[in-house]
Design a protein around this motif. Structure first.
Motif, PDB file in Angstrom:
ATOM      1  N   TRP A  12     140.495 -95.351 -50.235  1.00 41.67           N
ATOM      2  CA  TRP A  12     139.618 -94.643 -49.596  1.00 41.67           C
ATOM      3  C   TRP A  12     140.054 -94.797 -47.989  1.00 41.67           C
ATOM      4  O   TRP A  12     140.239 -93.985 -47.144  1.00 41.67           O
ATOM      5  CB  TRP A  12     138.115 -94.841 -49.894  1.00 41.67           C
ATOM      6  N   ALA A  13     140.021 -96.106 -47.694  1.00 40.43           N
ATOM      7  CA  ALA A  13     140.749 -96.683 -46.253  1.00 40.43           C
ATOM      8  C   ALA A  13     142.026 -95.952 -45.953  1.00 40.43           C
ATOM      9  O   ALA A  13     142.143 -95.181 -44.740  1.00 40.43           O
ATOM     10  CB  ALA A  13     140.718 -98.156 -46.147  1.00 40.43           C
ATOM     11  N   PHE A  14     142.839 -96.046 -46.712  1.00 39.39           N
ATOM     12  CA  PHE A  14     144.346 -95.310 -46.226  1.00 39.39           C
ATOM     13  C   PHE A  14     144.256 -93.781 -46.102  1.00 39.39           C
ATOM     14  O   PHE A  14     144.950 -93.186 -45.527  1.00 39.39           O
ATOM     15  CB  PHE A  14     145.399 -95.771 -47.088  1.00 39.39           C
ATOM     16  N   LEU A  15     143.568 -93.265 -47.232  1.00 37.42           N
ATOM     17  CA  LEU A  15     143.356 -91.757 -47.397  1.00 37.42           C
ATOM     18  C   LEU A  15     142.725 -91.295 -45.922  1.00 37.42           C
ATOM     19  O   LEU A  15     142.893 -90.180 -45.575  1.00 37.42           O
ATOM     20  CB  LEU A  15     142.713 -91.280 -48.597  1.00 37.42           C
ATOM     21  N   SER A  16     141.533 -91.971 -45.692  1.00 30.81           N
ATOM     22  CA  SER A  16     140.699 -91.821 -44.384  1.00 30.81           C
ATOM     23  C   SER A  16     141.493 -91.837 -43.340  1.00 30.81           C
ATOM     24  O   SER A  16     141.669 -90.809 -42.510  1.00 30.81           O
ATOM     25  CB  SER A  16     139.524 -92.685 -44.388  1.00 30.81           C
ATOM     26  N   PHE A  17     142.501 -92.533 -42.987  1.00 30.97           N
ATOM     27  CA  PHE A  17     143.201 -93.000 -42.020  1.00 30.97           C
ATOM     28  C   PHE A  17     144.192 -91.681 -41.996  1.00 30.97           C
ATOM     29  O   PHE A  17     144.535 -91.193 -40.962  1.00 30.97           O
ATOM     30  CB  PHE A  17     144.059 -94.199 -42.085  1.00 30.97           C
ATOM     31  N   LEU A  18     144.974 -91.186 -43.064  1.00 30.95           N
ATOM     32  CA  LEU A  18     145.801 -90.171 -43.053  1.00 30.95           C
ATOM     33  C   LEU A  18     145.184 -88.835 -42.605  1.00 30.95           C
ATOM     34  O   LEU A  18     145.408 -88.042 -42.120  1.00 30.95           O
ATOM     35  CB  LEU A  18     146.404 -89.933 -44.303  1.00 30.95           C
ATOM     36  N   ALA A  20     142.407 -88.562 -40.999  1.00 35.40           N
ATOM     37  CA  ALA A  20     141.923 -88.593 -39.565  1.00 35.40           C
ATOM     38  C   ALA A  20     143.062 -88.330 -38.622  1.00 35.40           C
ATOM     39  O   ALA A  20     143.116 -87.591 -37.643  1.00 35.40           O
ATOM     40  CB  ALA A  20     141.412 -89.943 -38.924  1.00 35.40           C
ATOM     41  N   ALA A  21     144.154 -88.951 -38.949  1.00 34.32           N
ATOM     42  CA  ALA A  21     145.404 -88.565 -38.011  1.00 34.32           C
ATOM     43  C   ALA A  21     145.756 -87.383 -38.343  1.00 34.32           C
ATOM     44  O   ALA A  21     146.122 -86.629 -37.314  1.00 34.32           O
ATOM     45  CB  ALA A  21     146.555 -89.481 -38.676  1.00 34.32           C
ATOM     46  N   ALA A  22     145.811 -86.628 -39.323  1.00 33.30           N
ATOM     47  CA  ALA A  22     146.222 -85.107 -39.335  1.00 33.30           C
ATOM     48  C   ALA A  22     145.101 -84.435 -38.628  1.00 33.30           C
ATOM     49  O   ALA A  22     145.608 -83.312 -38.023  1.00 33.30           O
ATOM     50  CB  ALA A  22     146.271 -84.789 -40.928  1.00 33.30           C
ATOM     51  N   SER A  23     143.817 -84.408 -38.905  1.00 32.27           N
ATOM     52  CA  SER A  23     142.908 -83.867 -37.765  1.00 32.27           C
ATOM     53  C   SER A  23     143.178 -84.030 -36.674  1.00 32.27           C
ATOM     54  O   SER A  23     143.110 -83.079 -35.811  1.00 32.27           O
ATOM     55  CB  SER A  23     141.481 -84.316 -38.047  1.00 32.27           C
ATOM     56  N   CYS A  24     143.513 -85.146 -35.901  1.00 30.98           N
ATOM     57  CA  CYS A  24     143.852 -85.575 -34.676  1.00 30.98           C
ATOM     58  C   CYS A  24     144.935 -84.620 -34.001  1.00 30.98           C
ATOM     59  O   CYS A  24     145.119 -84.044 -33.195  1.00 30.98           O
ATOM     60  CB  CYS A  24     143.766 -86.912 -34.195  1.00 30.98           C
ATOM     61  N   VAL A  25     145.975 -84.634 -34.934  1.00 28.41           N
ATOM     62  CA  VAL A  25     147.267 -83.963 -34.516  1.00 28.41           C
ATOM     63  C   VAL A  25     147.005 -82.497 -34.467  1.00 28.41           C
ATOM     64  O   VAL A  25     147.554 -81.875 -33.748  1.00 28.41           O
ATOM     65  CB  VAL A  25     148.351 -84.304 -35.850  1.00 28.41           C
ATOM     66  N   GLY A  26     146.380 -82.122 -35.495  1.00 30.15           N
ATOM     67  CA  GLY A  26     146.001 -80.692 -35.548  1.00 30.15           C
ATOM     68  C   GLY A  26     145.328 -80.091 -34.335  1.00 30.15           C
ATOM     69  O   GLY A  26     145.225 -79.014 -33.714  1.00 30.15           O
ATOM     70  N   PHE A  27     144.377 -81.009 -33.799  1.00 26.82           N
ATOM     71  CA  PHE A  27     143.376 -81.061 -32.819  1.00 26.82           C
ATOM     72  C   PHE A  27     144.148 -80.861 -31.532  1.00 26.82           C
ATOM     73  O   PHE A  27     144.018 -79.862 -30.508  1.00 26.82           O
ATOM     74  CB  PHE A  27     142.463 -81.976 -32.548  1.00 26.82           C
ATOM     75  N   PHE A  28     145.391 -81.524 -31.308  1.00 28.53           N
ATOM     76  CA  PHE A  28     146.000 -81.779 -30.138  1.00 28.53           C
ATOM     77  C   PHE A  28     147.012 -80.755 -29.892  1.00 28.53           C
ATOM     78  O   PHE A  28     147.851 -80.215 -29.092  1.00 28.53           O
ATOM     79  CB  PHE A  28     146.553 -83.071 -29.851  1.00 28.53           C
ATOM     80  N   MET A  29     147.509 -80.154 -31.225  1.00 26.33           N
ATOM     81  CA  MET A  29     148.648 -79.346 -31.209  1.00 26.33           C
ATOM     82  C   MET A  29     148.127 -77.886 -30.660  1.00 26.33           C
ATOM     83  O   MET A  29     146.910 -77.382 -31.009  1.00 26.33           O
ATOM     84  CB  MET A  29     149.327 -78.977 -32.448  1.00 26.33           C
ATOM     85  N   PRO A  30     149.126 -77.255 -29.998  1.00 27.76           N
ATOM     86  CA  PRO A  30     148.389 -75.714 -29.413  1.00 27.76           C
ATOM     87  C   PRO A  30     149.001 -74.544 -30.303  1.00 27.76           C
ATOM     88  O   PRO A  30     149.287 -73.564 -29.901  1.00 27.76           O
ATOM     89  CB  PRO A  30     149.498 -75.644 -28.052  1.00 27.76           C
ATOM     90  N   TYR A  31     148.922 -74.577 -31.722  1.00 30.00           N
ATOM     91  CA  TYR A  31     149.393 -73.740 -32.370  1.00 30.00           C
ATOM     92  C   TYR A  31     148.163 -73.445 -33.458  1.00 30.00           C
ATOM     93  O   TYR A  31     148.665 -72.963 -34.536  1.00 30.00           O
ATOM     94  CB  TYR A  31     150.569 -74.081 -33.361  1.00 30.00           C
ATOM     95  N   TRP A  32     146.967 -73.010 -32.880  1.00 32.36           N
ATOM     96  CA  TRP A  32     146.229 -72.602 -33.728  1.00 32.36           C
ATOM     97  C   TRP A  32     146.242 -71.227 -34.005  1.00 32.36           C
ATOM     98  O   TRP A  32     145.829 -70.596 -34.940  1.00 32.36           O
ATOM     99  CB  TRP A  32     144.520 -72.936 -33.090  1.00 32.36           C
ATOM    100  N   LEU A  33     146.317 -70.595 -32.780  1.00 28.64           N
ATOM    101  CA  LEU A  33     146.523 -68.974 -32.914  1.00 28.64           C
ATOM    102  C   LEU A  33     148.019 -68.586 -32.273  1.00 28.64           C
ATOM    103  O   LEU A  33     148.394 -68.916 -31.376  1.00 28.64           O
ATOM    104  CB  LEU A  33     145.542 -68.240 -32.015  1.00 28.64           C
ATOM    105  N   LEU A  34     148.543 -67.575 -33.090  1.00 30.16           N
ATOM    106  CA  LEU A  34     149.803 -67.451 -32.965  1.00 30.16           C
ATOM    107  C   LEU A  34     150.052 -65.814 -32.594  1.00 30.16           C
ATOM    108  O   LEU A  34     149.229 -65.170 -33.134  1.00 30.16           O
ATOM    109  CB  LEU A  34     151.048 -67.616 -34.062  1.00 30.16           C
TER     110      LEU A  34
END
Length: 147
Positions: A12-18, A20-34
């Motif tokens: 659970w800890a490692f999957l939670s970290f993965l 959370a990291a994926a959510s943060c990367v998606g949040f910071f990337m500017p590719y939501w709408l193309l």
């Protein structure tokens, strides 16, 4: 190294970290709408954009800046819905990171995570997951405003 987590807790800890990291990367990337504008490919997220139009006052025309950048201020984000989305999604990512890092610390420190702390962390993680999908809120608010 002692752990306060069972084998399931470590997974659970490692999957939670993965996640959370994926959510943060998606949040910071500017590719939501193309899309495209002025025959140029454009993309944007809640607070970043790529290939955006700028008014050239010397030539009295609109030119495309072909680079990625942030909005100059929070108020420069195009709509209130996107501002709400930025805050809610950022809050969700922060909560997911808090739980994930706490869970990873539980892998290394004994007696850090009890049954109650695990349940509270699960609730916070659920709330963070719901918040990290703040773009749904922005779309719903925007659609509600349309005639």
């Amino acid at each position: 190294m002692a752990s306060s987590l069972t084998c399931v807790g470590v997974v659970w800890a490692f999957l939670s970290f993965l996640c959370a990291a994926a959510s943060c990367v998606g949040f910071f990337m500017p590719y939501w709408l193309l899309g495209s504008q002025l025959e140029k490919s454009v993309s944007f997220g809640t607070f970043r954009r790529c290939s955006y139009p700028v008014r050239d006052e010397t030539r009295q025309t609109t030119v495309m800046v072909e680079q990625c950048g942030r909005y100059a201020s929070f108020q420069a984000i195009p709509s209130a819905e996107w501002r709400i989305c930025t805050v809610v999604t950022g809050l969700g990512c922060g909560l997911l990171l808090l739980v994930a890092l706490t869970a990873l610390m539980g892998c290394c420190v004994s007696e850090l995570i009890s049954r109650t702390v695990g349940r509270v962390a699960g609730g916070i993680q659920f709330l963070g997951g719901k918040c990290s999908y703040g773009e749904r809120l922005a779309v719903c608010l925007h659609m509600w405003r349309l005639p």
